[in-house]
Design a protein around this motif. Structure first.
Motif, short mmCIF file in Angstrom:
data_model
loop_
_atom_site.label_atom_id
_atom_site.label_comp_id
_atom_site.label_asym_id
_atom_site.label_seq_id
_atom_site.Cartn_x
_atom_site.Cartn_y
_atom_site.Cartn_z
N THR A 8 47.02 33.63 41.20
CA THR A 8 47.01 33.42 39.93
C THR A 8 45.97 32.83 39.24
O THR A 8 45.58 31.82 39.85
CB THR A 8 48.50 33.12 39.44
OG1 THR A 8 49.49 33.78 39.83
CG2 THR A 8 48.44 32.62 37.78
N THR A 16 46.90 34.13 31.00
CA THR A 16 46.98 34.41 32.37
C THR A 16 46.08 35.66 32.59
O THR A 16 46.20 36.89 32.13
CB THR A 16 48.40 34.81 32.79
OG1 THR A 16 49.22 33.71 32.58
CG2 THR A 16 48.58 35.25 34.14
N ALA A 17 45.02 35.50 33.27
CA ALA A 17 43.97 36.54 33.79
C ALA A 17 44.51 37.31 34.93
O ALA A 17 44.07 38.50 34.74
CB ALA A 17 42.83 36.08 33.84
N LEU A 18 44.94 36.81 35.89
CA LEU A 18 45.28 37.53 36.93
C LEU A 18 46.76 36.66 37.35
O LEU A 18 46.88 35.41 37.21
CB LEU A 18 44.32 37.24 38.17
CG LEU A 18 43.33 37.90 38.14
CD1 LEU A 18 42.25 37.46 39.17
CD2 LEU A 18 43.42 39.72 38.14
N ASN A 19 47.73 37.62 37.72
CA ASN A 19 49.15 37.21 37.66
C ASN A 19 49.65 37.74 39.20
O ASN A 19 49.96 38.79 39.41
CB ASN A 19 50.16 37.63 36.65
CG ASN A 19 51.36 37.04 36.82
OD1 ASN A 19 51.76 36.19 37.36
ND2 ASN A 19 52.34 38.00 36.23
N GLY A 40 41.22 41.74 33.89
CA GLY A 40 41.36 40.72 34.79
C GLY A 40 40.16 40.97 35.90
O GLY A 40 39.93 39.97 36.83
N GLY A 213 46.30 41.80 34.35
CA GLY A 213 46.09 40.83 35.14
C GLY A 213 46.98 41.29 36.59
O GLY A 213 47.05 40.28 37.53
#
Length: 228
Positions: A8, A16-19, A40, A213
């Motif tokens: 993350t 939140t760019a990547l989750n 992302g 993301g």
């Protein structure tokens, strides 16, 4: 070769760019990463290059957890990852030859190796006759091939191409993809981030789709799909 475990990335502004992304790319694979702007993709590249640190999770490259990598070892990591950018990032005051040689000089390779390797890689990308020319004197396709030569002259095991056909016409785009395929066939792991739907559909490689993301699709010999 590349493994993301529950990764993350949350930026300081709260985005939140990547989750919770988990992904595995095997040695020698050719993988397209697709998705809309803001999905992302750029963050993923920066994390792999250790320009960013994940908020949570691990990034394993060649069995090393780079999230724990000390700053002094980052240059060594980056020598093993060649990167090609959409905007080429060539040095305008250097010739094609010197742009490629620069990648070897910064790693303090001996001049004898530079004189051997640069002509070899320029021949590979079809630029032997352009070696003495400067970026302003060559076409967009030739600039991208110069950037590609620079990225592979160190013979990195991983090559990341960020929108490599984004500024090119269809003919030059296919030439770049042909070169990337040839590099992959020599054993290099190739990851291509792209919006080029036609190219992805034609190539029939593994396609990983990011959306908001998260990975929403991961297909072997796939197409661009509707989720991107």
């Amino acid at each position: 070769m590349i493994r993301l475990e529950n990764m993350t990335k949350i930026y300081p502004n709260g985005v939140t760019a990547l989750n919770n992304v988990s992904l595995q790319i095997q040695k020698g694979e050719f993988v397209f990463v697709v998705g809309n702007s803001g999905s992302g993709k750029t963050t993923l590249i920066k994390l792999l290059m250790k320009e960013l640190q994940p908020s949570e999770g691990k990034i394993i490259i060649d069995n090393k957890d780079i999230t724990r990598l000390k700053k002094r070892y980052v240059p060594i990591l980056r020598r093993n990852i060649g990167v090609v950018f959409q905007d080429f990032r060539l040095l305008d005051k250097m010739s094609v030859y010197d742009n490629v040689a620069f990648a070897l000089k910064v790693t303090e390779e001996p001049n004898k190796k530079i004189r051997r390797m640069v002509p070899t890689v320029l021949s590979m990308v079809g630029l032997s006759k352009k070696a003495k020319m400067y970026p302003k004197e060559i076409s967009g396709g030739e600039k991208q091939r110069t950037a590609l030569a620079r990225a592979i002259v160190n013979n990195p095991p991983i090559l990341i191409a960020d929108e490599p056909t984004g500024n090119l016409d269809p003919s030059n785009s296919w030439e770049i993809m042909k070169l990337l395929t040839e590099i992959n066939m020599r054993g290099t792991t190739v990851v291509v981030v792209t919006h080029d739907k036609e190219m992805v559909n034609a190539m029939k490689k593994r396609v990983v789709t990011l959306k908001n993301g998260s990975i929403v699709r991961d297909v072997q010999r796939g197409d661009y799909g509707d989720e991107a």
